[in-house]
Enzyme design. Structure first.
Site, PDB file in Angstrom:
ATOM      1  N   ASP A  28       0.828  -1.200   0.000  1.00  0.00           N
ATOM      2  CA  ASP A  28       0.000   0.000   0.000  1.00  0.00           C
ATOM      3  C   ASP A  28       0.864   1.253   0.000  1.00  0.00           C
ATOM      4  O   ASP A  28       1.924   1.280   0.622  1.00  0.00           O
ATOM      5  CB  ASP A  28      -0.899  -0.009   1.245  1.00  0.00           C
ATOM      6  N   HIS A  45       3.241   3.261  -9.090  1.00  0.00           N
ATOM      7  CA  HIS A  45       3.094   1.834  -9.373  1.00  0.00           C
ATOM      8  C   HIS A  45       4.382   1.245  -9.951  1.00  0.00           C
ATOM      9  O   HIS A  45       4.765   0.116  -9.622  1.00  0.00           O
ATOM     10  CB  HIS A  45       1.932   1.609 -10.337  1.00  0.00           C
ATOM     11  N   LEU A 139      11.246 -20.634  -3.852  1.00  0.00           N
ATOM     12  CA  LEU A 139      10.242 -19.743  -3.274  1.00  0.00           C
ATOM     13  C   LEU A 139       8.992 -19.833  -4.127  1.00  0.00           C
ATOM     14  O   LEU A 139       9.077 -19.837  -5.358  1.00  0.00           O
ATOM     15  CB  LEU A 139      10.753 -18.290  -3.255  1.00  0.00           C
TER      16      LEU A 139
END
Length: 255
Positions: A28, A45, A139
């Site tokens: 956020d 972004h 991962l």
């Protein structure tokens, strides 16, 4: 249990042997980061996408096995057409041009959310990324796209209800595990640690079922400024927490 603070510029290495298996992040602050610098939201972004790369690198180096990133919520469709288009274009670019880097790092890509809302071209990129990395094991990076926890839980309830109507299950015998098996996250462990950046203190419809026993950390840093030192500090903080899951770890002293 939760924490809210700005982490130090430098952080100690996490305590050895106590690393969360699964970290989930609500990324956020991109828009606020951009506006504070007099830049368009899209610049935030793009900077946030670079923070994703740093976060993935830190997760790999620390030994975290699952990393879920809340990249695009079901509510994000309510943003302006221009911003939604910018976000999906950025996602398309990274899926098309950056997945090879993840593949080289032995990272498996998975996705949760209502992917049907994206166009066919973007869905094809998602499937290509998933297939390319399917056998990687260092991962698992889970991108939550067009994701909402309430929608996922409702869909699970609907599937169980249909199975009950067909006589395939007995509603009286349903367990929590039965319900969990019908969530999109059923093949992943629940998150041990959920992090939200930008100073907000809410989950915003993210992994509501799965977060029942997660540790929570709320950071004042905006997502584009998140880096490896923040990740290390989070793990150090996590290592110092006592996770009881409703139990008493030590018996009460006898008086």
């Amino acid at each position: 249990m939760s924490s809210s603070r700005t982490l130090p510029a430098a952080a100690a290495d996490p305590a050895p042997g106590i690393v969360p298996r699964h970290v989930a992040v609500i990324m956020d602050g991109n828009g606020r980061w951009a506006r504070a610098r007099g830049k368009p939201v899209m610049a935030g972004h793009r900077a946030g996408a670079e923070a994703v790369k740093r976060c993935v690198k830190a997760a790999i180096l620390s030994g975290v096995r699952y990393l879920t990133l809340y990249a695009f919520s079901s509510e994000n469709w309510q943003r302006t057409t221009e911003e939604v288009s910018d976000l999906t274009s950025l996602l398309r670019f990274y899926l098309r041009h950056k997945v090879a880097e993840l593949h080289e790092q032995n990272v498996r890509l998975e996705f949760i959310g209502d992917l049907s809302r994206f166009d066919a071209g973007l869905r094809a990129e998602i499937e290509r990324a998933r297939n390319l990395t399917a056998r990687n094991g260092r991962l698992t990076l889970i991108l939550a796209l067009s994701y909402g926890a309430r929608h996922d839980m409702l869909a699970a309830a609907q599937r169980l209800a249909l199975a009950s109507v067909r006589g395939e299950i007995d509603p009286a015998s349903l367990t929590e595990q039965d319900f969990r098996d019908h969530l999109q996250t059923s093949t992943f462990p629940d998150p041990d640690l959920i992090v939200r950046t930008s100073g907000e203190r809410r989950l915003s419809n993210f992994l509501l079922w799965e977060s029942a026993y997660a540790e929570l950390s709320f950071l004042d840093v905006m997502w584009p400024d998140f880096d490896e030192t923040h990740f290390a500090a989070l793990l150090t903080d996590f290592a110092g927490r006592e996770r009881r899951f409703g139990r008493r770890l030590q018996p009460d002293p006898v008086l």
